[in-house]
Design a protein around this motif. Structure first.
Motif, PDB file in Angstrom:
ATOM      1  N   LYS A  75      40.160  37.176  26.575  1.00 52.47           N
ATOM      2  CA  LYS A  75      38.812  37.563  26.993  1.00 52.47           C
ATOM      3  C   LYS A  75      38.823  38.035  28.447  1.00 52.47           C
ATOM      4  O   LYS A  75      38.211  39.054  28.783  1.00 52.47           O
ATOM      5  CB  LYS A  75      37.854  36.386  26.811  1.00 52.47           C
ATOM      6  N   ALA A  76      39.537  37.306  29.307  1.00 51.76           N
ATOM      7  CA  ALA A  76      39.612  37.686  30.718  1.00 51.76           C
ATOM      8  C   ALA A  76      40.216  39.079  30.875  1.00 51.76           C
ATOM      9  O   ALA A  76      39.707  39.905  31.643  1.00 51.76           O
ATOM     10  CB  ALA A  76      40.433  36.656  31.495  1.00 51.76           C
ATOM     11  N   MET A  77      41.279  39.365  30.124  1.00 51.05           N
ATOM     12  CA  MET A  77      41.911  40.685  30.210  1.00 51.05           C
ATOM     13  C   MET A  77      40.994  41.774  29.663  1.00 51.05           C
ATOM     14  O   MET A  77      40.945  42.882  30.196  1.00 51.05           O
ATOM     15  CB  MET A  77      43.252  40.681  29.471  1.00 51.05           C
ATOM     16  N   PHE A  80      38.290  42.467  32.225  1.00 48.25           N
ATOM     17  CA  PHE A  80      38.884  43.221  33.334  1.00 48.25           C
ATOM     18  C   PHE A  80      39.106  44.682  32.934  1.00 48.25           C
ATOM     19  O   PHE A  80      38.855  45.591  33.728  1.00 48.25           O
ATOM     20  CB  PHE A  80      40.193  42.567  33.777  1.00 48.25           C
ATOM     21  N   THR A  81      39.550  44.907  31.707  1.00 47.82           N
ATOM     22  CA  THR A  81      39.750  46.281  31.221  1.00 47.82           C
ATOM     23  C   THR A  81      38.419  47.019  31.152  1.00 47.82           C
ATOM     24  O   THR A  81      38.318  48.178  31.575  1.00 47.82           O
ATOM     25  CB  THR A  81      40.440  46.273  29.844  1.00 47.82           C
ATOM     26  N   LEU A  82      37.382  46.355  30.632  1.00 48.48           N
ATOM     27  CA  LEU A  82      36.051  46.980  30.562  1.00 48.48           C
ATOM     28  C   LEU A  82      35.479  47.253  31.954  1.00 48.48           C
ATOM     29  O   LEU A  82      34.692  48.178  32.130  1.00 48.48           O
ATOM     30  CB  LEU A  82      35.093  46.092  29.772  1.00 48.48           C
ATOM     31  N   ALA A  83      35.896  46.473  32.940  1.00 51.88           N
ATOM     32  CA  ALA A  83      35.399  46.640  34.301  1.00 51.88           C
ATOM     33  C   ALA A  83      36.173  47.683  35.100  1.00 51.88           C
ATOM     34  O   ALA A  83      35.651  48.249  36.057  1.00 51.88           O
ATOM     35  CB  ALA A  83      35.443  45.296  35.038  1.00 51.88           C
ATOM     36  N   THR A  92      48.211  43.728  31.975  1.00 53.80           N
ATOM     37  CA  THR A  92      49.140  42.619  31.756  1.00 53.80           C
ATOM     38  C   THR A  92      50.200  42.545  32.854  1.00 53.80           C
ATOM     39  O   THR A  92      50.687  41.462  33.166  1.00 53.80           O
ATOM     40  CB  THR A  92      49.836  42.709  30.381  1.00 53.80           C
ATOM     41  N   GLY A  93      50.548  43.660  33.458  1.00 52.28           N
ATOM     42  CA  GLY A  93      51.554  43.671  34.511  1.00 52.28           C
ATOM     43  C   GLY A  93      51.000  43.515  35.918  1.00 52.28           C
ATOM     44  O   GLY A  93      51.754  43.535  36.891  1.00 52.28           O
TER      45      GLY A  93
END
Length: 189
Positions: A75-77, A80-83, A92-93
């Motif tokens: 969910k956090a990733m 962050f991607t949507l933001a 991820t890196g």
């Protein structure tokens, strides 16, 4: 040797990216065999079937449903991607050394970007909130699972979450399209 490259790439990228990485190899080998007589035969290079379906974006309501179904680390990733609109591999890196919390900016190094250029990403409050929640989980990497850096978003968890959220025909890459679509719809260039 090429199979070793394929196996290594599969650990950090999807099958489509592996195909893009190896797509020129058969052409070079064909030329080496037919034109230059350097090799006696052309070895088979494994290719993966690709889904050629149209990428889609999520409505805010669909995104909310999906986020509610994802495990916390995923969910956090996703948030962050949507933001930020960053790719899965860039998220991820991501390392803490690539984050400037004071100025609310992150950057992707040139060798990590498809264009080969540094990408500077302004961080909105959603992105900053995600980063604050990740503080202290790992000394180098931003996103972790059970204390270990995440190399790739789990397809298993994503598929289950999509199913529970009632969302079809959607890939992680679609989060980038969602980010872009939301910006366009609100008048951002």
């Amino acid at each position: 040797m090429i199979e070793k490259i394929i196996q290594a790439k599969l650990k950090v990228a999807g099958k489509t990216r592996v195909n893009r990485t190896t797509e020129l190899v058969p052409s070079v080998l064909n030329k080496a065999h037919k034109r230059w007589d350097w090799i006696d035969s052309v070895p088979h290079i494994r290719r993966f079937k690709e889904d050629n379906h149209r990428l889609r974006w999520l409505t805010r309501e669909e995104a909310s449903r999906l986020l509610n179904e994802l495990p916390e680390h995923t969910k956090a990733m996703a948030i962050f991607t949507l933001a930020t609109g960053l790719s899965e591999s860039n998220v991820t890196g991501l390392e803490w050394s690539q984050i400037d919390m004071q100025n609310k900016i992150a950057w992707i190094h040139a060798d990590q970007s498809k264009s080969g250029k540094v990408i500077r990403i302004p961080l909105n409050q959603d992105a900053v909130d995600v980063l604050i929640n990740q503080l202290g989980k790992h000394h180098t990497r931003v996103f972790t699972f059970r204390g270990n850096p995440v190399a790739k978003v789990s397809t298993k968890w994503r598929r289950k979450a999509l199913e529970r959220a009632g969302i079809e025909n959607f890939t992680w890459h679609g989060l980038r399209h969602t980010w872009a679509s939301w910006h366009v719809r609100t008048g951002h260039p």
